[in-house]
Design a protein around this motif. Structure first.
Motif, short mmCIF file in Angstrom:
data_model
loop_
_atom_site.label_atom_id
_atom_site.label_comp_id
_atom_site.label_asym_id
_atom_site.label_seq_id
_atom_site.Cartn_x
_atom_site.Cartn_y
_atom_site.Cartn_z
N GLY A 15 0.80 -1.22 0.00
CA GLY A 15 0.00 0.00 0.00
C GLY A 15 0.83 1.27 0.00
N TYR A 16 1.89 1.28 0.78
CA TYR A 16 2.71 2.50 0.84
C TYR A 16 3.36 2.78 -0.51
N VAL A 17 4.01 1.78 -1.08
CA VAL A 17 4.70 1.98 -2.36
C VAL A 17 3.70 2.37 -3.45
N ASP A 18 2.55 1.67 -3.48
CA ASP A 18 1.54 1.98 -4.50
C ASP A 18 0.98 3.39 -4.32
N ASN A 19 0.63 3.74 -3.09
CA ASN A 19 0.10 5.08 -2.83
C ASN A 19 1.08 6.16 -3.28
N LEU A 20 2.34 5.98 -2.89
CA LEU A 20 3.34 6.99 -3.19
C LEU A 20 3.58 7.15 -4.69
N LEU A 21 3.72 6.04 -5.38
CA LEU A 21 4.09 6.10 -6.80
C LEU A 21 2.89 6.34 -7.72
N ASP A 22 1.75 5.82 -7.37
CA ASP A 22 0.62 5.85 -8.30
C ASP A 22 -0.24 7.10 -8.19
N HIS A 23 0.01 7.94 -7.21
CA HIS A 23 -0.82 9.11 -7.01
C HIS A 23 0.05 10.35 -6.83
N GLU A 24 -0.55 11.49 -7.11
CA GLU A 24 0.15 12.75 -6.93
C GLU A 24 -0.16 13.33 -5.55
N TRP A 25 0.83 13.98 -5.00
CA TRP A 25 0.70 14.51 -3.65
C TRP A 25 1.10 15.98 -3.64
N GLU A 26 0.43 16.75 -2.78
CA GLU A 26 0.74 18.17 -2.69
C GLU A 26 0.84 18.57 -1.22
N PRO A 27 1.69 19.55 -0.91
CA PRO A 27 1.92 19.91 0.49
C PRO A 27 0.78 20.74 1.07
N GLU A 28 0.57 20.54 2.36
CA GLU A 28 -0.39 21.36 3.09
C GLU A 28 -0.01 21.34 4.57
N ARG A 29 -0.52 22.28 5.31
CA ARG A 29 -0.34 22.29 6.75
C ARG A 29 -1.37 21.36 7.38
N GLY A 30 -0.90 20.40 8.16
CA GLY A 30 -1.81 19.49 8.83
C GLY A 30 -2.42 20.11 10.07
N PRO A 31 -3.26 19.37 10.79
CA PRO A 31 -3.92 19.93 11.97
C PRO A 31 -2.95 20.32 13.07
N GLY A 32 -1.76 19.72 13.05
CA GLY A 32 -0.75 20.08 14.04
C GLY A 32 0.12 21.24 13.61
N GLY A 33 -0.15 21.80 12.44
CA GLY A 33 0.60 22.95 11.96
C GLY A 33 1.86 22.60 11.20
N ALA A 34 2.16 21.32 11.03
CA ALA A 34 3.38 20.90 10.33
C ALA A 34 3.08 20.62 8.87
N TRP A 35 4.13 20.72 8.05
CA TRP A 35 3.97 20.39 6.63
C TRP A 35 3.84 18.89 6.45
N GLN A 36 2.82 18.48 5.71
CA GLN A 36 2.64 17.10 5.29
C GLN A 36 2.02 17.13 3.90
N TRP A 37 1.88 15.98 3.29
CA TRP A 37 1.41 15.93 1.91
C TRP A 37 0.10 15.17 1.83
N THR A 38 -0.83 15.73 1.09
CA THR A 38 -2.16 15.14 0.95
C THR A 38 -2.40 14.77 -0.51
#
Length: 554
Positions: free
Chosen positions: A144-167
């Motif tokens: 799941g991790y490898v497929d999610n990472l490679l097969d989909h596009e991700w963009e940065p956003e601030r998460g609920p904790g205020g840190a940068w993560q990718w959605t």
């Protein structure tokens, strides 16, 4: 008693999760692994908290390289580790989480990070400030991790904790994951900047794409890399216990061949010592060669040591501290002794070069003691074997090269700390006590075993003789020490009456007179009636260093 241990070099920072450790952009200072103070590896948000995947990839590669992990092992560890679980950042830690245990008030009794966000656990947990799982099945081993990472596009956003993560980018989400704590709710998977780094970096991406096409190889690569990560500080498999120890010995475990011959006995050892001493090798050269072989041992991860005679192989044979040109000459002479002995045997008894190197050092110590009027026999246990170049991980062994070795009065150009501090570090890696460190330094100076034959600290008129002259003359009130230059690395001792130059020494030498604990031991060895005790203690400490990696003897 309540102060932190300052012996470990944690880096230049004075606050947690700060970053002052880069020589230049993306280049972590030598001797440090993590890219941020207080984090295990790298900042998951990206360098300096910026969601920059390519810059993050550079930090990842450098940090994992310093753990002797290549790109495949690094990608396998990150992908395998992020196949499970989630990160916790239900809200901003700056606003909701109290100080760490060391900074918490005394009434917290060693606990820290007290949270006032909800219950502070479960769905309300705050650790990193990043929130969410990586996959839709975070309690299963899958792709799941490898497929999610490679097969989909991700963009940065601030998460609920205020840190940068990718959605997931708009339109990319294909399946949500069940919330880890609220089973009736679904949440979006997320990625870290360090995850997206594996996708953006072409070399890491190539590894992940291979894993995606070959899941079994991914599982095997993760298992092997995880085994390496969790066992590389345990030494050779001979020290391992239990039914799950693999039959295969990995190259990072510094494998040694099985001896296919009988080892020498006491009579053989005595004969070989005579042959070595007759081979026109001086006491200092034999001592320095044995020391160069054995003193690579590190009690921190059980690597190095005399077994294997890797001092004759790359990279050790090229280390400046070992005086490569003279080392080769000494090893060639010892090899000739070994070949002649083995060729003359009509049975299965053979001697390894690893044993012969140690035996040569022992013979030199015994001769030097005899020159001082002391009849000693240095203990010797045969059984060392000779490693091969093919089974020596050159790149990871380079980490063992010392920038300084106070026992040989060597301080390289890259050494940044005071020489006496680096001596303490070296002694700690060799599992030496204060008296053992003291007697070895004094003995090595008396044996004239300095790097490149330097006179610094050779405080005797009888170099190459095992006397306690180092301590007698260091502590003598007949001389006065002065720095030789503004750098205060070399010092000169002048006769108080005549003003003549008597000796020179380094900071390593003078610390045995200036540090109160070391001076107390030095005064014992410098007493008028202490030379016999000094010689006996030196032999014991020397033997200890020569056998630090002989796990088969314990």
């Amino acid at each position: 008693a309540f102060e932190a241990d300052d012996a470990v070099d944690w880096g230049p920072e004075t606050e947690m999760e700060t970053n002052e450790r880069f020589e230049e952009a993306g280049e972590i200072q030598d001797g440090l692994g993590a890219s941020v103070m207080g984090l295990i590896y790298v900042n998951p948000e990206g360098p300096d908290g910026r969601p920059d995947p390519l810059a993050s990839a550079k930090n990842i590669r450098q940090t994992f390289d310093r753990m002797a992990m290549d790109d495949e092992e690094t990608a396998a560890l990150i992908a395998g580790g992020h196949t499970f679980g989630k990160v916790h950042g239900a809200d901003d830690p700056e606003e909701n989480v109290g100080p760490e245990p060391e900074a918490a008030p005394i009434e917290d009794q060693g606990f820290g990070w007290e949270s006032d966000h909800g219950e502070g656990k479960g769905a309300d947990a705050i650790t990193s400030g990043i929130e969410g799982p990586w996959t839709d099945a975070p309690i299963e081993w899958d792709m799941g991790y490898v497929d999610n990472l490679l097969d989909h596009e991700w963009e940065p956003e601030r998460g609920p904790g205020g840190a940068w993560q990718w959605t997931p980018a708009e339109g990319e989400l294909y399946e949500q994951a069940p919330d880890a704590h609220l089973p009736d709710e679904l949440v979006d998977p997320m990625m870290l900047t360090t995850d997206v780094a594996l996708k953006r970096d072409p070399d890491y991406r190539e590894v992940l794409e291979h894993f995606q096409d070959h899941p079994d190889e991914f599982q095997s690569a993760f298992a092997r890399a995880w085994y390496k990560l969790t066992h590389r500080d345990m030494g050779p498999p001979a020290r391992f216990l239990g039914p799950e120890v693999p039959d295969e010995e990995m190259i990072w475990q510094d494998p040694l061949p099985e001896a296919d011959y009988e080892t020498i006995d006491e009579a053989d050892a005595a004969h070989l010592k005579e042959e070595i001493l007759a081979a026109d090798l001086s006491v200092p050269r034999l001592v320095k060669t044995a020391w160069a072989s054995a003193s690579t041992f590190r009690g921190s991860d059980m690597r190095g040591g005399a077994n294997g005679a890797r001092v004759r192989l790359r990279p050790q044979r090229d280390w400046e501290v070992n005086e490569p040109d003279r080392l080769v000459e000494t090893l060639d002479t010892l090899e000739a002794v070994r070949e002649a002995f083995n060729a003359d045997r009509g049975d299965d008894v053979r001697v390894s070069l690893a044993d012969l190197i140690v035996l040569g050092g022992n013979a030199a110590v015994e001769r030097a003691a005899a020159e001082a009027g002391h009849d000693v026999t240095v203990p010797f246990e045969p059984g060392r074997v000779d490693a091969t170049q093919a089974r020596t991980d050159v790149e990871s062994f380079e980490a063992l090269e010392p920038t300084a070795d106070g026992f040989r009065n060597y301080r390289g150009d890259d050494a940044e700390r005071d020489a006496e501090e680096l001596l303490v570090d070296r002694a700690e890696l060799l599992n030496l006590t204060v008296p053992e460190t003291t007697v070895l330094v004094g003995g090595m100076r008396a044996l004239d075993a300095n790097y490149r034959g330097s006179d610094h600290g050779v405080l005797t008129d009888r170099p190459g003789t095992l006397t306690n002259d180092f301590f007698v003359n260091l502590l003598s009130m007949e001389t006065e020490w002065e720095p030789a230059s503004e750098y205060r690395e070399v010092f000169e001792a002048y006769d108080r009456d005549t003003g003549d130059l008597a000796w020179t020494g380094t900071r390593v030498d003078l610390v045995f007179g200036s540090n109160d604990r070391l001076r107390a031991v030095a005064e014992v060895y410098g007493a008028d009636d202490a030379e016999a005790q000094f010689v006996d203690d030196f032999v014991d400490a020397w033997h200890k260093v020569m056998t630090l990696d002989r796990f088969d003897l314990r």
